[in-house]
Structure formats: structure tokens, C-alpha cells
Design an enzyme around this catalytic site. Structure first.
Site, short mmCIF file in Angstrom:
data_model
loop_
_atom_site.label_atom_id
_atom_site.label_comp_id
_atom_site.label_asym_id
_atom_site.label_seq_id
_atom_site.Cartn_x
_atom_site.Cartn_y
_atom_site.Cartn_z
CG ASP A 9 -1.53 1.27 1.56
OD1 ASP A 9 -2.37 1.67 0.74
OD2 ASP A 9 -1.19 1.89 2.58
CG ASP A 11 -1.53 7.81 0.40
OD1 ASP A 11 -2.58 7.92 -0.25
OD2 ASP A 11 -0.46 8.34 0.06
CG ASP A 171 -1.94 2.57 6.23
OD1 ASP A 171 -2.39 3.60 6.78
OD2 ASP A 171 -2.20 2.23 5.07
#
Ligand code: PGA
Ligand code: MG
Length: 226
Positions: A9, A11, A171
Site C-alpha cells: 500500500d 499512503d 496500514d
């Protein structure tokens, strides 16, 4: 035997983009007289792209948001964000060393993000990280996006990998749900953008620093998922 692949991922996982996302979000909210969002509040909004961030910011301030205004603010957000890339964004500590480790171990690498593809490619390029990735797939690359598992499995396929020899690193709950729906082991970083601790979403493993992410660990997770 296909080369194993690790999918990241963007961001809140590979790159700390919060300061720039927050600046652009507040730039767009100011145009509709909403109060600025602070760093803490912001964490509840990220994970599903700019459009959802704007929507959630309005809901948090009990402000109505009609479609035309939503489109106008999203354009303001994206123009501001795109113009400022790479801004204050930086890879998290240990990211480049980890990418080097996986590259040396013969792993394919890819990015699967709900940021728009063009902005993802631009940001990764501006940070000098483009050469690591065989594919960079944003929320608009396919007709589906996280938490739809096809966003992850099609990213893997585009990169030349095999979903049965893959690990996801993310995240947020979005990332964890995506990987679990795809039957792919998922490592969650605990320093990203989520207002609840990632362990609540039951990833395969939680790490606090990229130094913990090694090809040996990835191999063990892939073997255990078979
Ligand atoms: O841009 C977002 O809202 C989320 O992007 P990510 O999928 O890379 O975390
Ligand atoms: Mg993220």
C-alpha cells in the site's frame, strides 16, 4: 516456480503522505467554509481516496455535501495535491533498505493503492523509487478498488506475479480486508493512518518498523498461507 511478489500500500505504508494529504484536504475544505481538519481527525478519513476524505470531513462537521460541490472540492483537492508532489512526503524509515533486500532476493514488487494512479506514479517517481516496482495500480487503474480483492490480485497479475506466492503490506483495515478476501497473507504496519490499532483488524502480522520486513519473513508467511 514464479518469482514471489510483495505488494505495498502507499499512503501510510511506504510513504508518509499525511502532511500533504492534510494540506490539500484543508485547501479544498476552506473553499466551502469548513473548519480545517487536524492531524488526529485526519486519520479517520484516509484509506479510500480523496473523494471519501472530503465526504467524511463534511460528515464530521455535520455539513451537507451535494454531488456538484463534492466534485468541485475533489478537483480543488487533486489539483492542489498534484501540483505539490512530492511536497513534504517521505518514505518511512527503513523502506529503501527493505526494497533493496527484496530486490536482491529476487522478489517482484508492486504498489496497490487507493490514491489515483497518476499521482501515485508521480509521487513514487519524485521520491526516486520507480525502479523497484513492476506495477503501480491506483484506485482508477481497474474498474474496482480496495477493499475489492481484485484490485490486489490484478495488481499482482499485471506485475507478473502469482497470488499464491504473494504478501501484502498495508496500514489500514481496507488493506487487511482486501488481502484476506484475496487469501493473501498481510503484514500491517502500526505507524500508518488508522484511528484504531491495526491489530484489531486481525492481519497476519503487525510490524512497527520496516527493518522487520525480510524475505525470510515473507517466505514463511507465503508458506503458511498455502
Ligand atoms: O489515498 C488514500 O486515501 C489511501 O491511499 P492508500 O490506499 O495508499 O492508503
Ligand atoms: Mg494506506
Amino acid at each position: 516456480m514464479p518469482r514471489p511478489i510483495i505488494v505495498f500500500d502507499l499512503d501510510g505504508t511506504l510513504v508518509d503522505t499525511a502532511p500533504d494529504l492534510l494540506d490539500s484536504l484543508n485547501h479544498s475544505l476552506a473553499a466551502s467554509d469548513l473548519a480545517a481538519v487536524d492531524e488526529t481527525g485526519f486519520r479517520r478519513f484516509v484509506g479510500h481516496g480523496g473523494r471519501v476524505m472530503i465526504e467524511r470531513a463534511h460528515a464530521a462537521q455535520n455539513k451537507a455535501l451535494v454531488a456538484a460541490e463534492h466534485d468541485r472540492l475533489l478537483t480543488l483537492f487533486l489539483d492542489h495535491y498534484t501540483l505539490n508532489i512530492p511536497g513534504k512526503s517521505q518514505p518511512y524509515p527503513g523502506v529503501v533498505a527493505a526494497l533493496d533486500r527484496f530486490q536482491a532476493a529476487g522478489y517482484l514488487m508492486a504498489v496497490c493503492t487507493n490514491k489515483y494512479e497518476a499521482n501515485s506514479v508521480a509521487l513514487i517517481g519524485a521520491l526516486g523509487l520507480s525502479n523497484y516496482f513492476a506495477a503501480i495500480c491506483g484506485q482508477d487503474t481497474f474498474a474496482f478498488r480496495k477493499p475489492d480483492p481484485r484490485h490486489l490480485t490484478e495488481t499482482i497479475r499485471l506485475a507478473g506475479g502469482d497470488p499464491h506466492s504473494a504478501v501484502m503490506v498495508g496500514d489500514s483495515q481496507t488493506d487487511i480486508d482486501t488481502a484476506k478476501a484475496a487469501g493473501i497473507p498481510v503484514v500491517a504496519v502500526d505507524f500508518g493512518y488508522t484511528d484504531r490499532h491495526v491489530r484489531e483488524f486481525e492481519p497476519t502480522l503487525v510490524i512497527s518498523h520496516f527493518d522487520t520486513l525480510t524475505p525470510d519473513l515473507a517466505e514463511r508467511l507465503i508458506a503458511a498461507a498455502r
